[in-house]
Design a protein around this motif. Sequence first.
Motif, PDB file in Angstrom:
ATOM      1  N   HIS A  48     -14.665   4.442 -15.401  1.00  0.00           N
ATOM      2  CA  HIS A  48     -13.654   4.479 -14.381  1.00  0.00           C
ATOM      3  C   HIS A  48     -12.062   3.470 -14.656  1.00  0.00           C
ATOM      4  CE1 HIS A  48     -14.202   3.091 -10.523  1.00  0.00           C
ATOM      5  NE2 HIS A  48     -13.701   1.489 -10.848  1.00  0.00           N
ATOM      6  N   VAL A  49     -11.473   4.005 -13.765  1.00  0.00           N
ATOM      7  CA  VAL A  49     -10.031   3.449 -13.527  1.00  0.00           C
ATOM      8  C   VAL A  49     -10.106   2.062 -12.499  1.00  0.00           C
ATOM      9  CG1 VAL A  49      -7.846   3.635 -13.028  1.00  0.00           C
ATOM     10  CG2 VAL A  49      -9.279   5.093 -14.672  1.00  0.00           C
ATOM     11  N   GLN A  50      -9.611   1.099 -12.391  1.00  0.00           N
ATOM     12  CA  GLN A  50      -9.638   0.040 -11.797  1.00  0.00           C
ATOM     13  C   GLN A  50      -8.298  -0.166 -11.023  1.00  0.00           C
ATOM     14  OE1 GLN A  50     -11.846  -3.413 -13.850  1.00  0.00           O
ATOM     15  NE2 GLN A  50     -13.389  -3.007 -11.559  1.00  0.00           N
ATOM     16  N   LEU A  51      -7.967   0.220 -10.184  1.00  0.00           N
ATOM     17  CA  LEU A  51      -6.139  -0.001  -9.247  1.00  0.00           C
ATOM     18  C   LEU A  51      -5.600  -1.481  -8.754  1.00  0.00           C
ATOM     19  CD1 LEU A  51      -5.926   3.852  -8.674  1.00  0.00           C
ATOM     20  CD2 LEU A  51      -4.397   2.561 -11.257  1.00  0.00           C
ATOM     21  N   GLU A  52      -4.631  -2.080  -8.999  1.00  0.00           N
ATOM     22  CA  GLU A  52      -4.967  -2.835  -7.968  1.00  0.00           C
ATOM     23  C   GLU A  52      -3.366  -3.613  -7.648  1.00  0.00           C
ATOM     24  OE1 GLU A  52      -5.729  -7.188  -9.771  1.00  0.00           O
ATOM     25  OE2 GLU A  52      -5.645  -7.777  -8.068  1.00  0.00           O
ATOM     26  N   GLU A  53      -3.420  -3.214  -6.342  1.00  0.00           N
ATOM     27  CA  GLU A  53      -2.117  -3.201  -5.775  1.00  0.00           C
ATOM     28  C   GLU A  53      -1.499  -4.570  -5.022  1.00  0.00           C
ATOM     29  OE1 GLU A  53      -4.267   0.428  -3.872  1.00  0.00           O
ATOM     30  OE2 GLU A  53      -4.671  -1.626  -4.570  1.00  0.00           O
ATOM     31  N   SER A  54       0.086  -4.210  -5.138  1.00  0.00           N
ATOM     32  CA  SER A  54       0.243  -6.008  -4.351  1.00  0.00           C
ATOM     33  C   SER A  54       1.780  -6.022  -4.000  1.00  0.00           C
ATOM     34  CB  SER A  54       0.281  -7.116  -5.816  1.00  0.00           C
ATOM     35  OG  SER A  54       0.994  -7.045  -6.549  1.00  0.00           O
ATOM     36  N   GLY A  55       2.361  -6.600  -3.664  1.00  0.00           N
ATOM     37  CA  GLY A  55       3.504  -6.590  -2.664  1.00  0.00           C
ATOM     38  C   GLY A  55       3.803  -6.128  -1.438  1.00  0.00           C
ATOM     39  N   GLY A  56       2.755  -6.182  -0.265  1.00  0.00           N
ATOM     40  CA  GLY A  56       2.415  -5.942   0.290  1.00  0.00           C
ATOM     41  C   GLY A  56       3.221  -6.779   1.844  1.00  0.00           C
ATOM     42  N   GLY A  57       3.565  -6.580   2.643  1.00  0.00           N
ATOM     43  CA  GLY A  57       3.617  -7.772   3.486  1.00  0.00           C
ATOM     44  C   GLY A  57       3.865  -6.943   4.934  1.00  0.00           C
ATOM     45  N   SER A  58       5.169  -8.327   5.837  1.00  0.00           N
ATOM     46  CA  SER A  58       5.629  -8.591   6.807  1.00  0.00           C
ATOM     47  C   SER A  58       7.104  -8.329   6.795  1.00  0.00           C
ATOM     48  CB  SER A  58       4.979  -9.300   8.158  1.00  0.00           C
ATOM     49  OG  SER A  58       3.436  -9.199   8.067  1.00  0.00           O
ATOM     50  N   VAL A  59       7.985  -7.313   7.010  1.00  0.00           N
ATOM     51  CA  VAL A  59       9.741  -6.805   7.051  1.00  0.00           C
ATOM     52  C   VAL A  59       9.911  -6.468   8.304  1.00  0.00           C
ATOM     53  CG1 VAL A  59       8.851  -4.837   6.251  1.00  0.00           C
ATOM     54  CG2 VAL A  59      11.225  -6.203   5.629  1.00  0.00           C
ATOM     55  N   GLU A  60      11.383  -6.440   8.609  1.00  0.00           N
ATOM     56  CA  GLU A  60      11.882  -5.954   9.524  1.00  0.00           C
ATOM     57  C   GLU A  60      12.732  -4.538  10.102  1.00  0.00           C
ATOM     58  OE1 GLU A  60      13.598 -10.190  12.282  1.00  0.00           O
ATOM     59  OE2 GLU A  60      14.745  -8.824  11.440  1.00  0.00           O
ATOM     60  N   ALA A  61      12.536  -4.248  10.553  1.00  0.00           N
ATOM     61  CA  ALA A  61      12.971  -2.646  10.796  1.00  0.00           C
ATOM     62  C   ALA A  61      14.510  -2.693  10.050  1.00  0.00           C
ATOM     63  CB  ALA A  61      12.593  -1.848  11.752  1.00  0.00           C
ATOM     64  N   GLY A  62      14.385  -1.951   9.215  1.00  0.00           N
ATOM     65  CA  GLY A  62      15.516  -1.750   7.851  1.00  0.00           C
ATOM     66  C   GLY A  62      15.505  -2.352   6.760  1.00  0.00           C
ATOM     67  N   GLY A  63      14.456  -3.411   6.648  1.00  0.00           N
ATOM     68  CA  GLY A  63      14.683  -3.931   5.431  1.00  0.00           C
ATOM     69  C   GLY A  63      13.488  -3.546   3.579  1.00  0.00           C
ATOM     70  N   SER A  64      13.141  -4.041   3.726  1.00  0.00           N
ATOM     71  CA  SER A  64      12.817  -3.635   2.102  1.00  0.00           C
ATOM     72  C   SER A  64      11.590  -4.386   1.565  1.00  0.00           C
ATOM     73  CB  SER A  64      13.490  -3.584   1.026  1.00  0.00           C
ATOM     74  OG  SER A  64      14.701  -2.986   1.238  1.00  0.00           O
ATOM     75  N   LEU A  65      10.842  -3.288   1.036  1.00  0.00           N
ATOM     76  CA  LEU A  65       9.583  -3.705   0.018  1.00  0.00           C
ATOM     77  C   LEU A  65       9.411  -3.378  -0.674  1.00  0.00           C
ATOM     78  CD1 LEU A  65       6.999  -4.552   2.811  1.00  0.00           C
ATOM     79  CD2 LEU A  65       7.883  -6.421   0.997  1.00  0.00           C
ATOM     80  N   ARG A  66       8.274  -3.962  -2.032  1.00  0.00           N
ATOM     81  CA  ARG A  66       8.339  -2.988  -3.682  1.00  0.00           C
ATOM     82  C   ARG A  66       7.469  -3.285  -3.650  1.00  0.00           C
ATOM     83  NH1 ARG A  66      10.213  -3.595 -10.049  1.00  0.00           N
ATOM     84  NH2 ARG A  66       9.050  -5.032 -10.000  1.00  0.00           N
ATOM     85  N   LEU A  67       6.019  -1.992  -3.683  1.00  0.00           N
ATOM     86  CA  LEU A  67       4.821  -1.882  -4.185  1.00  0.00           C
ATOM     87  C   LEU A  67       4.717  -2.151  -5.597  1.00  0.00           C
ATOM     88  CD1 LEU A  67       3.192   0.416  -1.106  1.00  0.00           C
ATOM     89  CD2 LEU A  67       4.317  -2.765  -1.368  1.00  0.00           C
ATOM     90  N   SER A  68       3.350  -2.887  -5.724  1.00  0.00           N
ATOM     91  CA  SER A  68       3.457  -2.145  -7.472  1.00  0.00           C
ATOM     92  C   SER A  68       1.465  -1.761  -7.458  1.00  0.00           C
ATOM     93  CB  SER A  68       3.512  -3.852  -7.813  1.00  0.00           C
ATOM     94  OG  SER A  68       4.726  -4.309  -8.335  1.00  0.00           O
ATOM     95  N   CYS A  69       1.437  -1.770  -8.370  1.00  0.00           N
ATOM     96  CA  CYS A  69       0.356  -0.807  -8.349  1.00  0.00           C
ATOM     97  C   CYS A  69      -0.102  -1.425 -10.396  1.00  0.00           C
ATOM     98  CB  CYS A  69      -0.365   0.510  -8.308  1.00  0.00           C
ATOM     99  SG  CYS A  69      -1.881   1.509  -9.071  1.00  0.00           S
ATOM    100  N   ALA A  70      -1.359  -1.535 -10.901  1.00  0.00           N
ATOM    101  CA  ALA A  70      -1.355  -2.378 -11.743  1.00  0.00           C
ATOM    102  C   ALA A  70      -2.777  -1.371 -12.198  1.00  0.00           C
ATOM    103  CB  ALA A  70      -1.518  -3.667 -12.137  1.00  0.00           C
ATOM    104  N   ALA A  71      -2.768  -0.831 -13.442  1.00  0.00           N
ATOM    105  CA  ALA A  71      -4.397  -0.934 -14.052  1.00  0.00           C
ATOM    106  C   ALA A  71      -4.500  -1.421 -15.629  1.00  0.00           C
ATOM    107  CB  ALA A  71      -3.914   1.432 -14.406  1.00  0.00           C
ATOM    108  N   PRO A  72      -5.679  -1.281 -16.158  1.00  0.00           N
ATOM    109  CA  PRO A  72      -5.980  -2.043 -17.189  1.00  0.00           C
ATOM    110  C   PRO A  72      -5.762  -1.427 -18.242  1.00  0.00           C
ATOM    111  CG  PRO A  72      -7.266  -1.795 -15.931  1.00  0.00           C
ATOM    112  CD  PRO A  72      -6.698  -1.183 -15.506  1.00  0.00           C
TER     113      PRO A  72
END
Length: 124
Positions: free
Chosen positions: A1-25
């Motif tokens: 079994h593979v467990q994945l965990e996302e992070s980095g989400g949020g609220s941003v204005e149009a034109g902005g940037s975000l970086r999401l991460s996904c970690a696995a053990p």
Amino acid sequence: HVQLEESGGGSVEAGGSLRLSCAAPVNIFSRYALGWFRQVPGKDREGVAAVDARGRPRYADSTKGRFTVSQDNANNTLFLQMNSLKPEDTGMYYCAADRYCRGGLVLHVAGYNYWGQGTQVTVS
């Protein structure tokens, strides 16, 4: 079994940037196809970016040129850099992994057996 965990989400204005991460053990990134998907209520989950088992990136037409998928194998982390965000990019973003995902399915839900819990992205 593979467990994945996302992070980095949020609220941003149009034109902005975000970086999401996904970690696995465990170190799966050199052997698995890895994908990023998003979903809004009432709609199907859609693929936005992926890396196939050979490390080749793939993008949905809607994200090509704005999103970049990358991976840090040493730290077992998958990233999704999202630039020039639009309101239609809003949704819950999920990381997915599968060792046997065929190349034609890297941007399709059916290609993956392992999923994270998701991280919310809101663009206004």
